[in-house]
Scaffold this motif. Structure first.
Motif, PDB file in Angstrom:
ATOM      1  N   CYS A 192       1.587   6.439  -6.917  1.00 43.54           N
ATOM      2  CA  CYS A 192       0.469   7.287  -7.315  1.00 43.54           C
ATOM      3  C   CYS A 192       0.856   8.751  -7.187  1.00 43.54           C
ATOM      4  O   CYS A 192       0.579   9.559  -8.074  1.00 43.54           O
ATOM      5  CB  CYS A 192      -0.751   6.968  -6.462  1.00 43.54           C
ATOM      6  SG  CYS A 192      -2.214   7.898  -6.926  1.00 43.54           S
ATOM      7  N   ALA A 193       1.506   9.100  -6.086  1.00 33.45           N
ATOM      8  CA  ALA A 193       1.936  10.485  -5.877  1.00 33.45           C
ATOM      9  C   ALA A 193       2.936  10.891  -6.946  1.00 33.45           C
ATOM     10  O   ALA A 193       2.888  12.009  -7.469  1.00 33.45           O
ATOM     11  CB  ALA A 193       2.541  10.644  -4.485  1.00 33.45           C
TER      12      ALA A 193
ATOM     13  N   GLU B 206       1.056  11.539 -10.130  1.00 37.50           N
ATOM     14  CA  GLU B 206       0.341  12.808 -10.048  1.00 37.50           C
ATOM     15  C   GLU B 206       1.283  13.983 -10.278  1.00 37.50           C
ATOM     16  O   GLU B 206       0.945  14.924 -10.988  1.00 37.50           O
ATOM     17  CB  GLU B 206      -0.361  12.945  -8.697  1.00 37.50           C
ATOM     18  CG  GLU B 206      -1.584  12.057  -8.560  1.00 37.50           C
ATOM     19  CD  GLU B 206      -2.196  12.097  -7.173  1.00 37.50           C
ATOM     20  OE1 GLU B 206      -1.614  12.744  -6.266  1.00 37.50           O
ATOM     21  OE2 GLU B 206      -3.253  11.478  -7.007  1.00 37.50           O
TER      22      GLU B 206
ATOM     23  N   SER C 161       0.931   3.995  -2.961  1.00 36.78           N
ATOM     24  CA  SER C 161       0.665   5.394  -2.651  1.00 36.78           C
ATOM     25  C   SER C 161       1.796   6.279  -3.165  1.00 36.78           C
ATOM     26  O   SER C 161       1.562   7.329  -3.755  1.00 36.78           O
ATOM     27  CB  SER C 161       0.500   5.566  -1.145  1.00 36.78           C
ATOM     28  OG  SER C 161       0.290   6.926  -0.825  1.00 36.78           O
ATOM     29  N   SER C 162       3.018   5.835  -2.961  1.00 35.39           N
ATOM     30  CA  SER C 162       4.183   6.584  -3.438  1.00 35.39           C
ATOM     31  C   SER C 162       4.189   6.662  -4.959  1.00 35.39           C
ATOM     32  O   SER C 162       4.445   7.711  -5.543  1.00 35.39           O
ATOM     33  CB  SER C 162       5.465   5.913  -2.939  1.00 35.39           C
ATOM     34  OG  SER C 162       6.591   6.567  -3.471  1.00 35.39           O
TER      35      SER C 162
ATOM     36  N   ALA D 145       0.837  -1.203   0.000  1.00 36.81           N
ATOM     37  CA  ALA D 145       0.000   0.000   0.000  1.00 36.81           C
ATOM     38  C   ALA D 145       0.871   1.252   0.000  1.00 36.81           C
ATOM     39  O   ALA D 145       0.561   2.225  -0.695  1.00 36.81           O
ATOM     40  CB  ALA D 145      -0.936  -0.011   1.204  1.00 36.81           C
ATOM     41  N   GLN D 146       1.960   1.229   0.755  1.00 42.38           N
ATOM     42  CA  GLN D 146       2.865   2.385   0.788  1.00 42.38           C
ATOM     43  C   GLN D 146       3.529   2.582  -0.572  1.00 42.38           C
ATOM     44  O   GLN D 146       3.646   3.711  -1.048  1.00 42.38           O
ATOM     45  CB  GLN D 146       3.924   2.204   1.883  1.00 42.38           C
ATOM     46  CG  GLN D 146       3.363   2.355   3.278  1.00 42.38           C
ATOM     47  CD  GLN D 146       4.361   1.976   4.359  1.00 42.38           C
ATOM     48  OE1 GLN D 146       5.303   1.223   4.126  1.00 42.38           O
ATOM     49  NE2 GLN D 146       4.136   2.480   5.569  1.00 42.38           N
TER      50      GLN D 146
END
Length: 100
Positions: free
Chosen positions: A74-75, A78, A71-72, A67-68
């Motif tokens: 995805c960031a 973005e 998330s990283s 998950a981390q």
């Protein structure tokens, strides 16, 4: 509490309104009971100790790590999209100035 003994036949059980379900986010087993059946306890008193299944601990750690990473990632995507949008905007601004 009953003040005098009662002799009867049947099954003694807790009422449904006084039973609480405990859900854990992992597979575990009760390792130690800290109270006896029928023992009065105060709110917040630990009733038991659980031991997580080792495989569940590993699975939870792997899921947290995945998950981390997601998330990283995805960031990062973005930020890349924001840079690309800004670059397109700058390019349009430059093109517009050349044609004007």
């Amino acid at each position: 509490m009953i003040a005098q003994p009662v002799h009867a036949y049947g099954v003694v059980a807790a009422s449904a309104s006084s039973v609480t379900t405990v859900d854990l986010p992992y597979v575990a087993r009760i390792e130690q009971l800290r109270v006896q059946a029928g023992q009065p306890v105060k709110r917040g008193t630990p009733l038991f100790v659980v031991q997580a299944d080792p495989a569940a601990v590993v699975a939870a750690a792997q899921a947290k790590s995945a998950a981390q990473r997601a998330s990283s990632s995805c960031a990062s995507c973005e930020r890349g999209a924001q840079r690309a949008t800004a670059a397109r905007h700058r390019q349009r601004t430059c093109d517009h100035r050349r044609t004007a």
